[in-house]
Write an enzyme that holds these catalytic residues in place. Structure first.
Site, mmCIF file in Angstrom:
data_model
loop_
_atom_site.group_PDB
_atom_site.id
_atom_site.type_symbol
_atom_site.label_atom_id
_atom_site.label_comp_id
_atom_site.label_asym_id
_atom_site.label_seq_id
_atom_site.Cartn_x
_atom_site.Cartn_y
_atom_site.Cartn_z
ATOM 1 N N GLU A 14 5.926 2.878 -8.944
ATOM 2 C CA GLU A 14 6.658 3.328 -10.137
ATOM 3 C C GLU A 14 8.156 3.066 -10.030
ATOM 4 O O GLU A 14 8.845 3.014 -11.043
ATOM 5 C CB GLU A 14 6.391 4.816 -10.413
ATOM 6 C CG GLU A 14 6.643 5.772 -9.258
ATOM 7 C CD GLU A 14 5.415 5.938 -8.345
ATOM 8 O OE1 GLU A 14 4.749 4.930 -8.042
ATOM 9 O OE2 GLU A 14 5.147 7.083 -7.943
ATOM 10 N N GLY A 37 0.075 0.855 0.853
ATOM 11 C CA GLY A 37 1.034 1.956 0.776
ATOM 12 C C GLY A 37 0.923 2.829 2.000
ATOM 13 O O GLY A 37 0.481 2.381 3.062
ATOM 14 N N GLY A 38 1.319 4.078 1.850
ATOM 15 C CA GLY A 38 1.374 4.986 2.989
ATOM 16 C C GLY A 38 0.018 5.600 3.320
ATOM 17 O O GLY A 38 -0.928 5.560 2.529
ATOM 18 N N GLY A 85 -3.092 6.557 0.862
ATOM 19 C CA GLY A 85 -4.259 5.721 1.132
ATOM 20 C C GLY A 85 -5.497 6.568 1.395
ATOM 21 O O GLY A 85 -6.603 6.232 0.956
ATOM 22 N N GLU A 125 -4.280 -1.220 3.069
ATOM 23 C CA GLU A 125 -3.223 -1.758 3.940
ATOM 24 C C GLU A 125 -2.177 -0.664 4.067
ATOM 25 O O GLU A 125 -1.424 -0.409 3.124
ATOM 26 C CB GLU A 125 -2.594 -3.008 3.310
ATOM 27 C CG GLU A 125 -3.509 -4.202 3.236
ATOM 28 C CD GLU A 125 -3.850 -4.780 4.587
ATOM 29 O OE1 GLU A 125 -3.070 -4.608 5.536
ATOM 30 O OE2 GLU A 125 -4.920 -5.385 4.698
ATOM 31 N N CYS A 148 6.418 -2.813 6.601
ATOM 32 C CA CYS A 148 5.267 -2.179 7.266
ATOM 33 C C CYS A 148 5.133 -2.653 8.696
ATOM 34 O O CYS A 148 4.695 -1.915 9.567
ATOM 35 C CB CYS A 148 3.992 -2.433 6.473
ATOM 36 S SG CYS A 148 3.717 -4.178 6.147
ATOM 37 N N GLU A 173 5.874 6.812 11.234
ATOM 38 C CA GLU A 173 6.561 5.708 10.577
ATOM 39 C C GLU A 173 7.782 6.247 9.831
ATOM 40 O O GLU A 173 7.644 7.071 8.925
ATOM 41 C CB GLU A 173 5.592 5.048 9.588
ATOM 42 C CG GLU A 173 6.114 3.791 8.960
ATOM 43 C CD GLU A 173 5.176 3.263 7.878
ATOM 44 O OE1 GLU A 173 4.677 4.065 7.067
ATOM 45 O OE2 GLU A 173 4.982 2.036 7.829
HETATM 46 P P1 NAD Z 1 3.012 5.190 -1.254
HETATM 47 O O1 NAD Z 1 1.740 5.475 -0.539
HETATM 48 O O2 NAD Z 1 3.893 6.320 -1.588
HETATM 49 O O3 NAD Z 1 2.731 4.438 -2.629
HETATM 50 C C1 NAD Z 1 2.014 3.213 -2.679
HETATM 51 C C2 NAD Z 1 1.403 3.080 -4.057
HETATM 52 O O4 NAD Z 1 0.390 4.075 -4.189
HETATM 53 C C3 NAD Z 1 2.380 3.315 -5.205
HETATM 54 O O5 NAD Z 1 2.078 2.448 -6.253
HETATM 55 C C4 NAD Z 1 2.096 4.759 -5.581
HETATM 56 O O6 NAD Z 1 2.421 5.062 -6.905
HETATM 57 C C5 NAD Z 1 0.605 4.823 -5.373
HETATM 58 N N1 NAD Z 1 0.047 6.166 -5.140
HETATM 59 C C6 NAD Z 1 0.673 7.247 -4.634
HETATM 60 N N2 NAD Z 1 -0.190 8.292 -4.590
HETATM 61 C C7 NAD Z 1 -1.369 7.840 -5.056
HETATM 62 C C8 NAD Z 1 -2.654 8.443 -5.259
HETATM 63 N N3 NAD Z 1 -2.879 9.709 -4.968
HETATM 64 N N4 NAD Z 1 -3.639 7.679 -5.744
HETATM 65 C C9 NAD Z 1 -3.447 6.374 -6.034
HETATM 66 N N5 NAD Z 1 -2.251 5.763 -5.897
HETATM 67 C C10 NAD Z 1 -1.226 6.481 -5.399
HETATM 68 O O7 NAD Z 1 3.747 4.090 -0.375
HETATM 69 P P2 NAD Z 1 5.192 3.487 -0.620
HETATM 70 O O8 NAD Z 1 6.170 4.548 -0.207
HETATM 71 O O9 NAD Z 1 5.290 2.885 -1.962
HETATM 72 O O10 NAD Z 1 5.217 2.279 0.419
HETATM 73 C C11 NAD Z 1 5.519 2.434 1.747
HETATM 74 C C12 NAD Z 1 4.268 2.411 2.595
HETATM 75 O O11 NAD Z 1 3.542 1.208 2.364
HETATM 76 C C13 NAD Z 1 4.575 2.421 4.066
HETATM 77 O O12 NAD Z 1 3.736 3.325 4.722
HETATM 78 C C14 NAD Z 1 4.272 0.994 4.494
HETATM 79 O O13 NAD Z 1 3.961 0.857 5.851
HETATM 80 C C15 NAD Z 1 3.143 0.656 3.609
HETATM 81 N N6 NAD Z 1 2.986 -0.802 3.486
HETATM 82 C C16 NAD Z 1 1.971 -1.405 4.169
HETATM 83 C C17 NAD Z 1 1.824 -2.780 4.117
HETATM 84 C C18 NAD Z 1 0.719 -3.485 4.879
HETATM 85 O O14 NAD Z 1 0.549 -4.682 4.680
HETATM 86 N N7 NAD Z 1 -0.046 -2.802 5.712
HETATM 87 C C19 NAD Z 1 2.723 -3.535 3.365
HETATM 88 C C20 NAD Z 1 3.755 -2.894 2.697
HETATM 89 C C21 NAD Z 1 3.871 -1.516 2.767
#
Ligand code: NAD
Length: 508
Positions: free
Chosen positions: A188, A238-239, A243, A260, A299, A402
């Site tokens: 977002e 994401g986180g 996840g 991921e 990440c 992290e």
């Molecule tokens: P986040 O988990 O806060 O958000 C990721 C996405 O998930 C966003 O679009 C968010 O709106 C959505 N989201 C949040 N809560 C949700 C829910 N309950 N249900 C469905 N969707 C939901 O992560 P972030 O802060 O945007 O990104 C950082 C994280 O991403 C770090 O932990 C990083 O390590 C990870 N990451 C991993 C990789 C990889 O390749 N493994 C790559 C990039 C980032």
């Protein structure tokens, strides 16, 4: 470039070929993290918008013989290549947009766009070069048996803010190459380049309903996608906490799930890598790059330096000296090497990890604070100095969790076994590196590291043709490479009896 956000503020939801406002009419301002000022407006979608987009993706998938899943693979590949060409055409604008949205330097933004184009080309070539199926021997000439790989269906693609378009493309390119339709939900806070990509997909000729986007928060749009009964697969980057929620929601409808997640990535430096001046300089330079590029919001950031005790003091002193010289500022300014953190929340999180580390006994060697404002570094921006924390150990929170900010912790080892044990002592397992001049040791250590990517005498490069993903809590499944395409497919066995006759199992 078709600038949807500028031409039609708030119309950033794309469903069934139409650009729409949120059903609720809600909007969100997108903030430039370099000065905390809004510079774009997007639709703030919710569950209702998500349902509309999923219905469009479903209809496009289930459509007739000419629908995208049944489009000849050569045509699908040609479209992906056109998208790559359009990305190259719009490289400057997209790179700039990524820089303002995510706070990275424009050069990083440009490199991201190159990598996005590479991903589209890679998956185009991969599917175009494939055999259409695998004939299996049924043990009789009266049977023709073949295993084919078909698209999964409607894919929900949820992405983070650190590499907005790159992470989206690692999902969108294989999903389309395999013949799926999708709904993408970008973070977002950084949705703009993903919105722009949808325009490029349309320009390249993708039929309406195949590519859909809902801009909006995770707790509504993301959660609805994960639980939606008409979604067949959810691929999430994401986180760990989000996840886990996605996996739980997806389990209720038995969707395919790819995750991921985060990483706490070790960078192991043996003394022999530093024996020559050139070796020492390279290892220090790459340790800086591993930890601090994009302010550590990567990440696979090499956030744990694990260095052989005999070279620790020299190595850390040089690292800290060079960390202090990193030029922080607005990513669009010339000469800036590192941008701000993406949000106030991300900076506050970083500050609290550093405070906890110092309370637990870590020794501050550089950074540890917000920088003084300058002309290129507004006081309102979310800047934080590259921070080196010495004398760390595995029990510290900052070593285990992290941070996702510019914080490098330093641990030491005496033996190869100890180095491996430290590097593997993490609940994550995304990536790690080993630096050594001893080729045998390099192979031994790489073989023992429990991480999805291992670099030897390097840090950070990835290849579209090589799988990316993690062991442990870094995730489930893989992106990129053949396995990254396989995530978006179902295997189907088609068994054709060429001489059917009764089996007479039942006497009647
Ligand atoms: P986040 O988990 O806060 O958000 C990721 C996405 O998930 C966003 O679009 C968010 O709106 C959505 N989201 C949040 N809560 C949700 C829910 N309950 N249900 C469905 N969707 C939901 O992560 P972030 O802060 O945007 O990104 C950082 C994280 O991403 C770090 O932990 C990083 O390590 C990870 N990451 C991993 C990789 C990889 O390749 N493994 C790559 C990039 C980032």
């Amino acid at each position: 470039m078709a600038e949807n956000t500028e031409q039609q503020p708030g119309k950033t939801i794309h469903a069934g070929g139409e650009w729409l406002e949120a059903v609720s009419g809600a909007t969100r301002e997108i903030i430039d993290p370099a000065d905390a000022l809004p510079f774009a407006v997007v639709a703030e979608g919710d569950e209702k918008d998500t349902d509309i987009a999923v219905a469009a993706a479903r209809a496009a998938f289930d459509g007739g013989q000419g629908a995208w899943p049944r489009t000849p693979v050569t045509e699908r590949a040609a479209l992906l290549r056109r998208v790559a060409d359009l990305l190259v055409r719009d490289r400057e604008e997209l790179g700039l947009l990524e820089s303002r949205d995510a706070g990275k330097t424009v050069e990083e933004g440009r490199v991201d766009i190159d990598c996005v184009a590479d991903a589209f080309r890679y998956f185009a070539d991969l599917v175009a070069g494939e055999a259409p199926g695998r004939v299996v021997d049924a043990g009789t000439p009266d049977v023709h048996s073949v295993v084919v790989h078909e698209p999964v269906g409607v894919c929900a693609l949820i992405t983070p803010w650190n590499y907005p378009l790159l992470q989206a493309s690692w999902k969108i390119a294989p999903a389309l190459a395999a013949g799926n339709t999708f709904v993408v939900k970008p973070s977002e806070i950084t949705p703009l380049t993903t919105v722009a990509l949808i325009d490029l997909l349309v320009e390249a000729g993708l039929p309406a309903g195949v590519a859909n986007i809902v801009t909006g928060p995770g707790h509504s749009v993301g959660a609805r996608l994960a639980e939606h009964p008409d979604v067949d697969l959810v691929s999430f980057t994401g986180g760990l906490i989000s996840g886990t929620k996605v996996a739980q929601a997806a389990a209720m409808t038995v969707k395919k799930v790819a995750l991921e997640l985060g990483g706490k990535n070790p960078n192991v430096v043996f003394a022999d890598a530093c024996a020559s001046e050139e070796g020492f300089d390279t290892a220090v330079d790459q340790a800086l790059n591993a930890a601090f590029i994009h302010s550590g919001q990567v990440c696979s950031a090499g956030a744990r330096l694990i260095v052989e005790e005999t070279v620790r003091e020299r190595f850390v002193a040089e690292l800290a000296r060079r960390a202090e010289k990193i030029r922080l500022g607005r990513g669009t300014e010339d000469g800036v090497e590192c941008g701000p953190l993406v949000s106030e929340q991300q900076r506050a999180k970083t500050e609290s990890y550093v405070a906890a580390a110092l309370a637990e006994g870590a020794v501050l060697r550089s950074g540890g604070k917000r920088p003084e404002p300058t002309a290129t570094r507004p006081a309102t921006g979310y800047f934080y100095e590259p921070t080196v924390l010495d004398q760390c150990h595995r029990e510290m929170t900052v070593v285990r969790e992290e941070v996702f900010g510019p914080v490098l912790t330093v641990e030491t080892f005496r033996t190869e076994d100890e180095a491996v044990a430290l590097a593997n002592d993490t609940e994550y397992g995304l990536a790690g590196a080993v630096w050594t001049a001893d080729a045998g040791r390099a192979r031994r250590v790489a073989g023992r590291l429990r991480h999805g990517t291992v670099w030897i005498n390097d840090f950070h490069p990835y290849l579209p043709q090589a799988e990316w993903g993690g062991f442990g809590k870094s995730g489930v499944g893989r992106e990129l490479g053949p396995a990254g395409l396989a995530e978006y497919r179902e295997a189907k066995h088609v068994y054709q009896n060429l001489a059917p006759r009764p089996v007479r199992w039942f006497a009647g």
